[in-house]
Design an enzyme around this catalytic site. Sequence first.
Site, PDB file in Angstrom:
ATOM      1  N   ARG A 138       2.607   0.679   1.108  1.00 26.57           N
ATOM      2  CA  ARG A 138       3.249   1.390  -0.079  1.00 26.57           C
ATOM      3  C   ARG A 138       3.479   0.073  -0.849  1.00 26.57           C
ATOM      4  O   ARG A 138       4.168  -0.740  -0.581  1.00 26.57           O
ATOM      5  CB  ARG A 138       4.712   1.938   0.249  1.00 26.57           C
ATOM      6  CG  ARG A 138       5.609   2.419  -0.769  1.00 26.57           C
ATOM      7  CD  ARG A 138       5.003   3.444  -1.519  1.00 26.57           C
ATOM      8  NE  ARG A 138       5.977   3.898  -2.518  1.00 26.57           N
ATOM      9  CZ  ARG A 138       5.835   3.500  -3.740  1.00 26.57           C
ATOM     10  NH1 ARG A 138       5.028   2.442  -4.149  1.00 26.57           N
ATOM     11  NH2 ARG A 138       6.972   3.669  -5.021  1.00 26.57           N
ATOM     12  N   HIS A 141       7.383  -2.564  -5.570  1.00 30.52           N
ATOM     13  CA  HIS A 141       7.875  -1.663  -6.615  1.00 30.52           C
ATOM     14  C   HIS A 141       9.124  -1.907  -6.415  1.00 30.52           C
ATOM     15  O   HIS A 141       9.898  -2.276  -5.554  1.00 30.52           O
ATOM     16  CB  HIS A 141       7.511  -0.253  -6.427  1.00 30.52           C
ATOM     17  CG  HIS A 141       7.980   0.405  -5.111  1.00 30.52           C
ATOM     18  ND1 HIS A 141       7.609   0.105  -3.942  1.00 30.52           N
ATOM     19  CD2 HIS A 141       9.092   1.289  -5.095  1.00 30.52           C
ATOM     20  CE1 HIS A 141       8.424   0.980  -2.967  1.00 30.52           C
ATOM     21  NE2 HIS A 141       9.225   1.457  -3.459  1.00 30.52           N
ATOM     22  N   HIS A 143      12.975   0.672  -8.227  1.00 27.09           N
ATOM     23  CA  HIS A 143      13.355   1.885  -8.974  1.00 27.09           C
ATOM     24  C   HIS A 143      14.620   1.889  -9.257  1.00 27.09           C
ATOM     25  O   HIS A 143      15.370   1.127  -8.877  1.00 27.09           O
ATOM     26  CB  HIS A 143      12.958   3.043  -8.085  1.00 27.09           C
ATOM     27  CG  HIS A 143      13.012   3.068  -6.575  1.00 27.09           C
ATOM     28  ND1 HIS A 143      13.831   2.880  -6.035  1.00 27.09           N
ATOM     29  CD2 HIS A 143      11.730   2.838  -5.737  1.00 27.09           C
ATOM     30  CE1 HIS A 143      13.736   2.690  -4.763  1.00 27.09           C
ATOM     31  NE2 HIS A 143      12.364   2.691  -4.426  1.00 27.09           N
ATOM     32  N   GLU A 147      17.440   3.196  -2.144  1.00 28.02           N
ATOM     33  CA  GLU A 147      16.610   3.631  -1.376  1.00 28.02           C
ATOM     34  C   GLU A 147      17.210   3.423   0.140  1.00 28.02           C
ATOM     35  O   GLU A 147      17.247   2.147   0.580  1.00 28.02           O
ATOM     36  CB  GLU A 147      15.209   3.242  -1.431  1.00 28.02           C
ATOM     37  CG  GLU A 147      14.317   3.447  -0.290  1.00 28.02           C
ATOM     38  CD  GLU A 147      12.895   2.742  -0.387  1.00 28.02           C
ATOM     39  OE1 GLU A 147      12.254   2.864  -1.661  1.00 28.02           O
ATOM     40  OE2 GLU A 147      12.106   2.320   0.652  1.00 28.02           O
ATOM     41  N   GLU A 209       9.280   9.997  -6.171  1.00 31.45           N
ATOM     42  CA  GLU A 209       8.444   8.780  -5.999  1.00 31.45           C
ATOM     43  C   GLU A 209       7.425   8.458  -6.894  1.00 31.45           C
ATOM     44  O   GLU A 209       6.760   7.232  -7.000  1.00 31.45           O
ATOM     45  CB  GLU A 209       7.742   9.099  -4.493  1.00 31.45           C
ATOM     46  CG  GLU A 209       8.651   8.299  -3.187  1.00 31.45           C
ATOM     47  CD  GLU A 209       8.315   6.613  -3.293  1.00 31.45           C
ATOM     48  OE1 GLU A 209       9.625   6.302  -3.630  1.00 31.45           O
ATOM     49  OE2 GLU A 209       7.537   6.162  -2.826  1.00 31.45           O
ATOM     50  N   HIS A 323      33.317  22.066  10.619  1.00 29.84           N
ATOM     51  CA  HIS A 323      33.718  20.940  10.003  1.00 29.84           C
ATOM     52  C   HIS A 323      33.176  20.967   8.609  1.00 29.84           C
ATOM     53  O   HIS A 323      32.568  21.849   8.245  1.00 29.84           O
ATOM     54  CB  HIS A 323      33.153  19.653  10.546  1.00 29.84           C
ATOM     55  CG  HIS A 323      31.853  19.474  10.503  1.00 29.84           C
ATOM     56  ND1 HIS A 323      30.653  20.044  11.082  1.00 29.84           N
ATOM     57  CD2 HIS A 323      30.936  18.592   9.698  1.00 29.84           C
ATOM     58  CE1 HIS A 323      29.487  19.532  10.803  1.00 29.84           C
ATOM     59  NE2 HIS A 323      29.939  18.824   9.950  1.00 29.84           N
ATOM     60  N   GLU A 330      25.986  16.794   1.835  1.00 26.24           N
ATOM     61  CA  GLU A 330      25.307  16.359   3.083  1.00 26.24           C
ATOM     62  C   GLU A 330      23.677  16.943   2.855  1.00 26.24           C
ATOM     63  O   GLU A 330      23.456  18.085   2.768  1.00 26.24           O
ATOM     64  CB  GLU A 330      25.851  17.048   4.212  1.00 26.24           C
ATOM     65  CG  GLU A 330      25.012  16.912   5.551  1.00 26.24           C
ATOM     66  CD  GLU A 330      25.761  17.246   6.851  1.00 26.24           C
ATOM     67  OE1 GLU A 330      26.678  17.413   6.892  1.00 26.24           O
ATOM     68  OE2 GLU A 330      25.079  17.595   7.744  1.00 26.24           O
ATOM     69  N   HIS A 369      30.804  24.307   7.809  1.00 25.39           N
ATOM     70  CA  HIS A 369      29.700  24.549   8.482  1.00 25.39           C
ATOM     71  C   HIS A 369      29.699  24.030   9.629  1.00 25.39           C
ATOM     72  O   HIS A 369      30.452  23.318  10.300  1.00 25.39           O
ATOM     73  CB  HIS A 369      28.414  23.936   7.502  1.00 25.39           C
ATOM     74  CG  HIS A 369      28.488  22.373   7.353  1.00 25.39           C
ATOM     75  ND1 HIS A 369      29.176  21.630   6.613  1.00 25.39           N
ATOM     76  CD2 HIS A 369      27.903  21.116   8.287  1.00 25.39           C
ATOM     77  CE1 HIS A 369      29.202  20.412   6.850  1.00 25.39           C
ATOM     78  NE2 HIS A 369      28.359  19.990   7.553  1.00 25.39           N
TER      79      HIS A 369
HETATM   80 MN    MN Z   1      10.979   2.296  -2.597  1.00 22.88          MN
HETATM   81 MN    MN Z   2      28.073  18.059   8.546  1.00 18.78          MN
END
Ligand code: MN
Ligand code: MN
Length: 431
Positions: A138, A141, A143, A147, A209, A323, A330, A369
């Site tokens: 990859r 690069h 951004h 990440e 990406e 919870h 999430e 959930h």
């Molecule tokens: Mn990257």
């Molecule tokens: Mn959770």
Amino acid sequence: MNDEYTGHQPCNDNSNDGEISRRGFLTVGSAALATVAGTLAVDGAMAQGRPQTAGGQSDRSKSDPGPSNKPLDTENPDSEWPPDTDSESLVRTFKYPFSFANKRTYEGGWSREVTVCELSVSKAMAGVNMRLTAGGVRELHWHTADEWAIVLTGNARITAIDRDGRSFVADTKQYDLWYFPSGIPHSIQGLDPDGTEFMLVFDDGNFSETETVLLSDSMAHVPREVLSKNFGIAEPAWRNLPRNELFIFQTTVPGPLGADQKAAAGTLGKSTQDFAFRTMEMPPTVHTRGGEVRIVDSSIFKVSTNVAMAMVTVHPGGMRELHWHPNSDEWQYYIAGKGRMTVISTGNLARTMNFQAGDVGYVQQTLLHYIENTGDTDLVFLEMFKSSFYQDLSLSEWLAHTPPELVMAHLKIDRATYDAIPKEKMVVLPG
Ligand code: MN
Ligand code: MN
């Protein structure tokens, strides 16, 4: 709450209450029928658990005579026939299988992404799933988004420089993490014997990406005389520069790590920052009879200042207890096994969906959930948060630490039931 998740208002009008009453009537009706009409013959429909109407004919409400995609229905039983506790109002999907994502293939590997464009609820985070062969790269690069990554299979060599320009080169194995903050340039390369596959999580649901600053692309768009002036190297040296971006390309497997580290460090020396984290070299943060959880946030993975992880294993029959998370949405990725999750939203809205390896799930900040293992093997998934720290609150813990009379008055439960509620969060419950 945002509109994408709760559905447009016209879908959530007041007909809701009436529909719940109707479904309640059908349930009571069939039970009453079975009790009162003990002498009536029980027909085939009743034996198969289908509700009956007072007329003795089977209720056809839960039939689907038109076209359907049977394999997908089988994988998604709670979408095909939602549990009675789900709301009848529209709740937009919080699941997207990577199987549906647009896979971009190259010599050297492939890439596919799930962003807010694929999964409209996922505003805070986006995921990119990538495969690199041994030697596949990859390309270099950077951004705007931060990440975060986890190695799913195999081995990868990662490179970066820190904000002082000092080099970082490391090899990573299964379930190791890395983290490259916004603007930090980096690369990833598959190692022997069979390269790597990994999951990237970005702290921005809009991140794609395709929106990265690439070395090849950048160089291709600088006038050659400027390149010559910038590097002090005559133009002919640049005559073979790629005219198009590489993104992913095949080259040879790199040599020993130590040699790469030494060469990259030069006279500046190595970075003092560790952009990688070895997840399996620490003991589980939580271990119960039902499973275990590894929590990695900036308290132990210093560079990971805007993404936190909980890697959860739930044994068969077990459950990640009810919870919620006060501090972040999430983003979930299912690594192994099968499970189901109900997300309970505000305004009488709830939906249950089924998940398996390769799926993305999403829960908005503060929504209640649970995740139940519905298979016969371990359920393993990632809970990802756009936060420097991990935080959750357990429903049991809350109820157990509220005055009992108050809770009993809400739920119409007796004292013995209240006393049986777990006093502290269990996180992962056994089956
Ligand atoms: Mn990257
Ligand atoms: Mn959770």
